[in-house]
Design an enzyme around this catalytic site. Structure first.
Site, PDB file in Angstrom:
ATOM      1  N   CYS B  86      35.740  44.977  -5.686  1.00 50.69           N
ATOM      2  CA  CYS B  86      34.390  45.537  -5.806  1.00 50.69           C
ATOM      3  C   CYS B  86      34.417  46.958  -6.358  1.00 50.69           C
ATOM      4  O   CYS B  86      33.373  47.509  -6.697  1.00 50.69           O
ATOM      5  CB  CYS B  86      33.670  45.495  -4.466  1.00 50.69           C
ATOM      6  SG  CYS B  86      33.359  43.796  -3.925  1.00 50.69           S
ATOM      7  N   HIS B 339      24.393  44.019  -6.097  1.00 47.14           N
ATOM      8  CA  HIS B 339      25.832  44.239  -6.235  1.00 47.14           C
ATOM      9  C   HIS B 339      26.470  43.340  -7.287  1.00 47.14           C
ATOM     10  O   HIS B 339      27.163  42.376  -6.965  1.00 47.14           O
ATOM     11  CB  HIS B 339      26.496  44.032  -4.862  1.00 47.14           C
ATOM     12  CG  HIS B 339      27.965  44.286  -4.846  1.00 47.14           C
ATOM     13  ND1 HIS B 339      28.596  45.185  -5.675  1.00 47.14           N
ATOM     14  CD2 HIS B 339      28.949  43.753  -4.070  1.00 47.14           C
ATOM     15  CE1 HIS B 339      29.899  45.187  -5.419  1.00 47.14           C
ATOM     16  NE2 HIS B 339      30.138  44.323  -4.453  1.00 47.14           N
TER      17      HIS B 339
END
Lengths: 463, 396
Positions: B86, B339
């Site tokens: 991430c 995200h």
């Protein structure tokens, strides 16, 4: 205690494993309690291999010294590839122990005769599913049992005094590969044929053993009419039928299960007639050579049968793949690849981690470097297979689809060193808590593209 | 041997960021073209041909540098594709910074993109190399949910207080996102809807989870001394830390799931480079990796905004609301901005950049001089952690 073992073989120890769960009703709704008939139920992460491993684990050291390991089942997870090899790997047996499968309902009896005669070990493990709705749906269960041969210099637990086989080509029950449950011919027709074969074999075996009336009689037969008739004719006391009312008949494992239960009850010097009726009959006359239950490792069949957690019928159908319920849309778990699985076989099958020679920390999964101090290539194998572990933290995953919700994942610290991420199986309805003690349990994690992914989960200690 | 860092050596002079959305009508190619075009448009003095080298971060929406050069049909330029869970977008930025600081290039661009909505799966998925099948497949919410009970146990926080704390974090980030036209979710969410949401993993409900979105972002980076050639309001890199974990938290005993040691180490490095000694008073805003609500709680302590065991109280006291001691995720964070993995790290810098330049409109915070962009990837016990501190003060 005889100093001269029977040429037909002798038992050195035995162990029984029943799944944690049971089914007591085929009515939808409550799980209920056992009535006239109940059965054991393997969870969806259990199969003949995992049940076999669970039964054989307490005997792993003895099996390592046996000539061979025969796995008897009517439900081998693979064709072509031997399932006994997976059991062999999980038990960390030497490569020189030959491991082979015997398949079919008669396989348990055949494996017992062949293995004990040749100094081999037997593990019989089976899962049985009747067609939903048939009258005797609860009469078939799941179980595993293991026997190791007596070794020179060690106590003989039981001696095989006679074995008589009678083979009959008979369409009694059959199942083509891939079918979920067997088809059964008219029970009364088959009962007559099997009954005649069983009686003849029993009479011949008793005569060969020189015994007029055995102290115990156990009859393993998937055909209930044939089993009941044989028990009556041979003067059985019904103890085998009493256990069967809790477990159901467990296919290839059933003769062994009933024999183990008889050894739990038979005093030293008492004799047991153990009769299997499938594809004809096998009659064994066995003499107990130690006090009742003295040759058993782990809990008895009855103790396990009385501690079952009963599931609802819909849950049972779901576990057997007979009722599909969709969850969140997620990718199928990736199947294991053959080369990595071979490279890490000690870890994957034997749960062997690495203990650092420099700092003593245990690293999982084992690799070149120590997770605590970073030392490279300085470690020794350490088995975590038989070690309890304490829950450090856990979560209940509602996202990953599972036939056995809730899916519990935990971080556990192993007694003596080591940390693992584990799937928790056989958890009680109330769930688990931080600090709970879990034990490793060899399970089928997933099956994708026809590949079964076996590895060690963890189950509550008390279960 | 030492980590010398790039304090005051590079500057961001322009940025672009697409709205984060369910972009059903746009591919990863479309999104990255949008982000690059917006970024270039923000700096009239730089044309595409003036950019000497590119980095593109994507977790799984493309392979190789051609993830960028092909959609732009751009010839003759070096493009490096990076991946770091991430923190992928942050990694593109970090390497682009090193490239200009080295003197190898004058003008570089860091980009990040992710197209998640073409899969119909719930949550995030990943493709791993062939394996022996022995690794437990933690879902992201499953892995991060371990933080909540561990934190509560360690600091004696009751179940209700914990729930209120997590709810406040989600409520705050949605409230912030409601003011942000680029955010995936642009409305406030009542606390009851957050605390009562369907459970996903452990104590975490669906409203404790960040949004799965599509998006892309980009930044133009130059040497600090060149910054005023391109803009009157450059944003300087004051400190930057990055740590790749050893995964010891899940491989050996000791780790207790109440902190991210990798985050602590990367933050200390960034603070040291930036000369920050009291983060709570010196940092005006922090964009942090609120993938799940307990992550943001733990990060408040790992970043030094709260004392150990006090983070939950500070959250409930509003210390990290937009008007609190440190405005945390004033753009809505992963929770409400969304995200798209490869774009997230650059989206965090986009908000820092926008606030530091006083361009945040309704969301504008007063007196912003130092801002933090903190990103992490992986799971508690086994993660990678990035932190950048950016500010407006001219290098000495």
């Amino acid at each position: 205690m005889p100093s001269d073992p029977s040429p037909l073989g002798a038992i050195g120890a035995y162990a029984v494993h029943l799944p944690r769960h049971g089914l007591a009703t085929t009515a939808f709704g409550d799980a209920g309690r056992p009535g006239r008939q109940a059965r054991t139920v393997a969870a969806p992460d259990e199969d003949a291999v995992t049940l076999a491993v669970a039964a054989a684990l307490p005997l792993a050291d003895e099996i390592a010294g046996a000539a061979s390991l025969l796995l008897a089942t009517s439900q081998p997870p693979y064709l072509d590839k031997g399932s006994a090899a997976t059991v062999h790997a999980a038990l960390e047996l030497p490569a020189t122990v030959a491991a082979a499968d015997l398949v079919g309902l008669r396989a348990g009896a055949s494996a017992l005769a062949l293995a004990l005669r040749g100094g081999g070990a037997v593990v019989a493990a089976d899962l049985r599913t009747a067609a939903p709705g048939v009258p005797d749906e609860l009469a078939h269960g799941d179980a595993a049992v293991a026997f190791v041969p007596a070794r020179a210099g060690r106590p003989v637990v039981a001696s095989v005094l006679a074995h008589v086989a009678a083979t009959e080509e008979l369409m009694e029950r059959w199942r083509a590969p891939g079918e979920a449950h067997p088809t059964v011919w008219d029970e009364r027709f088959s009962a007559g044929v099997l009954g005649a074969a069983a009686s003849a074999a029993a009479v011949a075996a008793l005569e060969r053993a020189g015994i007029e009336r055995p102290d115990h009689v156990v009859v393993a037969c998937a055909n209930p009419r044939a089993a009941a008739a044989a028990r009556k004719a041979l003067g059985g006391d019904g103890e085998d039928a009493a256990l069967e009312r809790l477990t159901g008949t467990s296919g290839a494992a059933h003769l062994g299960l009933l024999l183990a239960d008889a050894l739990d009850r038979a005093g030293a010097g008492e004799t047991i007639l153990a009769l299997s009726a499938a594809d004809g009959a096998d009659a064994f006359v066995v003499r107990a050579d130690v006090p009742a239950g003295a040759g058993r490792r782990g809990p008895s069949a009855r103790e396990q049968a009385q501690a079952l957690a009963y599931v609802t019928y819909d849950r049972f159908l779901r576990w057997r793949g007979l009722l599909e319920i969709s969850g969140a849309k997620r990718p199928d778990p990736a199947p294991p690849a053959a080369p990595p699985a071979l490279r890490t076989r000690d870890w994957k099958f034997g749960l062997v981690a690495a203990r650092c020679s420099a700092c003593g920390a245990v690293t999982t999964p084992p690799g070149r470097a120590c997770a605590a101090c970073g030392a490279i290539d300085a470690h020794e194998p350490v088995s975590l297979r038989d070690k309890p572990a304490r829950v450090v933290s856990f979560t209940v995953d509602h996202l990953t689809p599972t036939p056995a919700p809730p899916l519990i994942l935990a971080i556990v610290d192993v007694e003596g060193g080591g940390r693992r991420s584990v799937q928790v199986t056989d958890a009680p309805a109330a769930g688990i808590r931080v600090g709970d003690v879990l034990l490793p349990s060899f399970r089928r994690l997933s099956s994708t593209d026809g590949i079964h992914n076996y590895f060690w989960k963890a189950r509550p200690e008390a279960a | 041997m030492a980590s010398r860092g790039l304090s005051d050596r590079v500057a961001i002079v322009g940025m672009g960021c697409t709205p984060f959305r369910d972009h059903w009508d746009r591919s990863a190619d479309d999104l990255i073209v949008d982000a690059v075009q917006e970024c270039l448009a923000s700096v009239p003095a730089i044309a595409r041909a003036d950019v000497d080298a590119y980095w593109v971060g994507t977790q799984g929406s493309g392979m190789s540098g051609m993830t960028l050069s092909k959609p732009l049909r751009m010839t003759g330029k070096p493009v490096t594709r990076v991946e770091n869970f991430c923190a992928t977008g942050s990694e593109a930025f970090r390497n682009a910074c090193f490239a200009v600081a080295s003197g190898a290039y004058d003008v570089v661009m860091a980009t990040g993109v992710e197209k998640l909505k073409d899969s119909s799966f719930s949550g995030l998925t990943a493709t791993w190399p062939p394996s022996d099948g022995t690794d437990v497949e933690w879902t992201a919410p499953g892995a991060f949910s371990l933080l909540a009970p561990a934190y509560a146990d360690r600091y004696g926080v009751g179940e209700e207080q914990l729930r209120e704390t997590l709810t406040h974090i989600a409520w705050k980030n949605h409230r912030n996102g409601a003011l942000n036209a680029r955010a995936q979710f642009r409305k406030e969410v009542p606390r009851a809807a957050i605390s009562g949401a369907m459970k996903i993993a452990g104590p975490l409900g669906v409203m404790d989870c960040s949004g799965v979105a599509d998006g892309a972002a980009a930044a133009l980076i130059v040497r600090a001394e060149d910054a005023h050639l391109y803009t009157d309001r450059p944003v300087y890199l004051k400190g930057m830390g990055f740590v790749s974990g050893a995964g010891e938290g899940t491989a050996a005993e000791g780790y207790d799931f109440t902190t991210f040691p990798e985050v602590v180490a990367s933050a200390q490095e960034a603070y040291r480079q930036a000369g920050v000694t009291d983060p709570r008073s010196e940092i005006a805003l922090a964009e942090v990796h609120d993938c799940f609500t307990p992550t943001e709680l733990v990060l408040m302590e790992d970043l030094g905004f709260s004392a150990r065991g006090e983070g939950w109280r500070d959250v409930l006291d509003g210390a990290f609301d937009r008007d609190g001691a440190v405005a945390v995720n004033p753009d809505g964070g992963l929770k409400s901005f969304g995200h798209p993995i490869g774009a997230t790290g650059l989206r965090m810098l986009f908000e820092c950049f926008t606030q530091l330049r006083g361009e945040a409109g309704e969301r504008q915070l007063p007196e912003v001089r130092l801002a933090v962009a903190q990103n992490l990837g992986g799971q508690p016990g086994a993660c990678v952690a990035f932190m950048a501190i950016v500010g407006t003060e001219e290098p000495a």
